[in-house]
Motif scaffolding. Structure first.
Motif, PDB file in Angstrom:
ATOM      1  N   ALA A   4       0.829  -1.209   0.000  1.00 45.99           N
ATOM      2  CA  ALA A   4       0.000   0.000   0.000  1.00 45.99           C
ATOM      3  C   ALA A   4       0.864   1.259   0.000  1.00 45.99           C
ATOM      4  N   LYS A   5       1.945   1.246   0.769  1.00 46.69           N
ATOM      5  CA  LYS A   5       2.852   2.399   0.815  1.00 46.69           C
ATOM      6  C   LYS A   5       3.535   2.606  -0.541  1.00 46.69           C
ATOM      7  N   ILE A   6       3.872   1.502  -1.197  1.00 46.82           N
ATOM      8  CA  ILE A   6       4.515   1.584  -2.514  1.00 46.82           C
ATOM      9  C   ILE A   6       3.548   2.184  -3.537  1.00 46.82           C
ATOM     10  N   ARG A   7       2.316   1.674  -3.546  1.00 49.84           N
ATOM     11  CA  ARG A   7       1.312   2.180  -4.493  1.00 49.84           C
ATOM     12  C   ARG A   7       0.998   3.650  -4.257  1.00 49.84           C
ATOM     13  N   ALA A   8       1.072   4.098  -2.995  1.00 49.15           N
ATOM     14  CA  ALA A   8       0.756   5.480  -2.654  1.00 49.15           C
ATOM     15  C   ALA A   8       1.901   6.453  -2.951  1.00 49.15           C
ATOM     16  N   ALA A   9       3.097   5.938  -3.223  1.00 47.74           N
ATOM     17  CA  ALA A   9       4.268   6.793  -3.475  1.00 47.74           C
ATOM     18  C   ALA A   9       4.076   7.572  -4.778  1.00 47.74           C
ATOM     19  N   LYS A  10       4.154   8.874  -4.680  1.00 50.16           N
ATOM     20  CA  LYS A  10       3.978   9.755  -5.838  1.00 50.16           C
ATOM     21  C   LYS A  10       5.319  10.361  -6.249  1.00 50.16           C
ATOM     22  N   PRO A  11       5.479  10.667  -7.536  1.00 51.05           N
ATOM     23  CA  PRO A  11       6.733  11.290  -7.989  1.00 51.05           C
ATOM     24  C   PRO A  11       6.910  12.683  -7.393  1.00 51.05           C
ATOM     25  N   ARG A  12       8.160  13.065  -7.204  1.00 50.25           N
ATOM     26  CA  ARG A  12       8.526  14.397  -6.698  1.00 50.25           C
ATOM     27  C   ARG A  12       9.470  15.037  -7.709  1.00 50.25           C
ATOM     28  N   ASP A  13       9.930  16.243  -7.393  1.00 47.43           N
ATOM     29  CA  ASP A  13      10.856  16.947  -8.284  1.00 47.43           C
ATOM     30  C   ASP A  13      12.174  16.196  -8.440  1.00 47.43           C
ATOM     31  N   LYS A  14      12.609  15.519  -7.378  1.00 51.57           N
ATOM     32  CA  LYS A  14      13.845  14.742  -7.415  1.00 51.57           C
ATOM     33  C   LYS A  14      13.536  13.301  -7.019  1.00 51.57           C
ATOM     34  N   ALA A  15      14.362  12.379  -7.490  1.00 50.03           N
ATOM     35  CA  ALA A  15      14.198  10.966  -7.138  1.00 50.03           C
ATOM     36  C   ALA A  15      14.393  10.796  -5.634  1.00 50.03           C
ATOM     37  N   TYR A  16      13.639   9.845  -5.058  1.00 55.49           N
ATOM     38  CA  TYR A  16      13.794   9.558  -3.636  1.00 55.49           C
ATOM     39  C   TYR A  16      13.646   8.061  -3.397  1.00 55.49           C
ATOM     40  N   LYS A  17      14.059   7.634  -2.196  1.00 55.62           N
ATOM     41  CA  LYS A  17      14.076   6.218  -1.851  1.00 55.62           C
ATOM     42  C   LYS A  17      13.029   5.903  -0.787  1.00 55.62           C
ATOM     43  N   LEU A  18      12.395   4.748  -0.944  1.00 52.55           N
ATOM     44  CA  LEU A  18      11.584   4.148   0.105  1.00 52.55           C
ATOM     45  C   LEU A  18      12.372   2.928   0.570  1.00 52.55           C
ATOM     46  N   THR A  19      12.860   2.948   1.794  1.00 55.98           N
ATOM     47  CA  THR A  19      13.746   1.885   2.255  1.00 55.98           C
ATOM     48  C   THR A  19      12.993   0.728   2.869  1.00 55.98           C
ATOM     49  N   ASP A  20      13.542  -0.456   2.677  1.00 61.46           N
ATOM     50  CA  ASP A  20      13.030  -1.672   3.297  1.00 61.46           C
ATOM     51  C   ASP A  20      14.082  -2.102   4.316  1.00 61.46           C
ATOM     52  N   SER A  21      14.599  -3.299   4.223  1.00 63.16           N
ATOM     53  CA  SER A  21      15.615  -3.762   5.162  1.00 63.16           C
ATOM     54  C   SER A  21      16.786  -4.386   4.417  1.00 63.16           C
ATOM     55  N   HIS A  22      17.919  -4.448   5.096  1.00 63.87           N
ATOM     56  CA  HIS A  22      19.142  -5.053   4.548  1.00 63.87           C
ATOM     57  C   HIS A  22      19.542  -4.439   3.209  1.00 63.87           C
ATOM     58  N   GLY A  23      19.373  -3.121   3.063  1.00 68.19           N
ATOM     59  CA  GLY A  23      19.840  -2.416   1.878  1.00 68.19           C
ATOM     60  C   GLY A  23      18.874  -2.369   0.710  1.00 68.19           C
ATOM     61  N   LEU A  24      17.727  -3.025   0.807  1.00 66.00           N
ATOM     62  CA  LEU A  24      16.742  -3.006  -0.278  1.00 66.00           C
ATOM     63  C   LEU A  24      15.953  -1.704  -0.228  1.00 66.00           C
ATOM     64  N   TYR A  25      15.769  -1.081  -1.387  1.00 68.49           N
ATOM     65  CA  TYR A  25      14.962   0.134  -1.442  1.00 68.49           C
ATOM     66  C   TYR A  25      14.275   0.263  -2.797  1.00 68.49           C
ATOM     67  N   LEU A  26      13.251   1.082  -2.808  1.00 70.27           N
ATOM     68  CA  LEU A  26      12.516   1.374  -4.030  1.00 70.27           C
ATOM     69  C   LEU A  26      12.846   2.812  -4.401  1.00 70.27           C
ATOM     70  N   LEU A  27      13.394   3.013  -5.579  1.00 70.37           N
ATOM     71  CA  LEU A  27      13.723   4.354  -6.064  1.00 70.37           C
ATOM     72  C   LEU A  27      12.539   4.876  -6.872  1.00 70.37           C
ATOM     73  N   VAL A  28      11.945   5.975  -6.408  1.00 69.35           N
ATOM     74  CA  VAL A  28      10.820   6.601  -7.103  1.00 69.35           C
ATOM     75  C   VAL A  28      11.378   7.793  -7.866  1.00 69.35           C
ATOM     76  N   THR A  29      11.283   7.758  -9.189  1.00 74.83           N
ATOM     77  CA  THR A  29      11.877   8.794 -10.035  1.00 74.83           C
ATOM     78  C   THR A  29      10.866   9.898 -10.351  1.00 74.83           C
ATOM     79  N   PRO A  30      11.335  11.052 -10.808  1.00 70.56           N
ATOM     80  CA  PRO A  30      10.425  12.157 -11.138  1.00 70.56           C
ATOM     81  C   PRO A  30       9.405  11.828 -12.226  1.00 70.56           C
ATOM     82  N   ASN A  31       9.715  10.875 -13.107  1.00 70.47           N
ATOM     83  CA  ASN A  31       8.750  10.521 -14.154  1.00 70.47           C
ATOM     84  C   ASN A  31       7.726   9.492 -13.680  1.00 70.47           C
TER      85      ASN A  31
END
Length: 71
Positions: A4-31
């Motif tokens: 649900a948090k992933i689906r709710a993530a909206k693009p911003r002016d700059k790329a940002y990370k949603l972190t999980d554990s042990h170094g895994l993350y989701l990079l949300v890009t401006p596009n």
């Protein structure tokens, strides 16, 4: 992190990370694309590995790939 948090993530002016554990993350890009990445250290150097784009690669699949690579 949850689906649900992933689906709710909206693009911003700059790329940002949603972190999980042990170094895994989701990079949300401006596009609006969402890319799974894993950050790890090898031989004293910081490395990054890509696992694919969400939703083609789900949260469970990304965690599984991270765990395979850690083993």
């Amino acid at each position: 992190m949850s689906d649900a948090k992933i689906r709710a993530a909206k693009p911003r002016d700059k790329a940002y990370k949603l972190t999980d554990s042990h170094g895994l993350y989701l990079l949300v890009t401006p596009n609006g694309s969402k890319l799974w990445k894993w950050s790890y250290a090898y031989d004293g150097k910081q490395k990054t590995m890509a696992f694919g784009a969400y939703p083609m690669v789900t949260l469970v699949q990304a965690r599984g790939r991270r765990d395979e690579m850690r083993a």
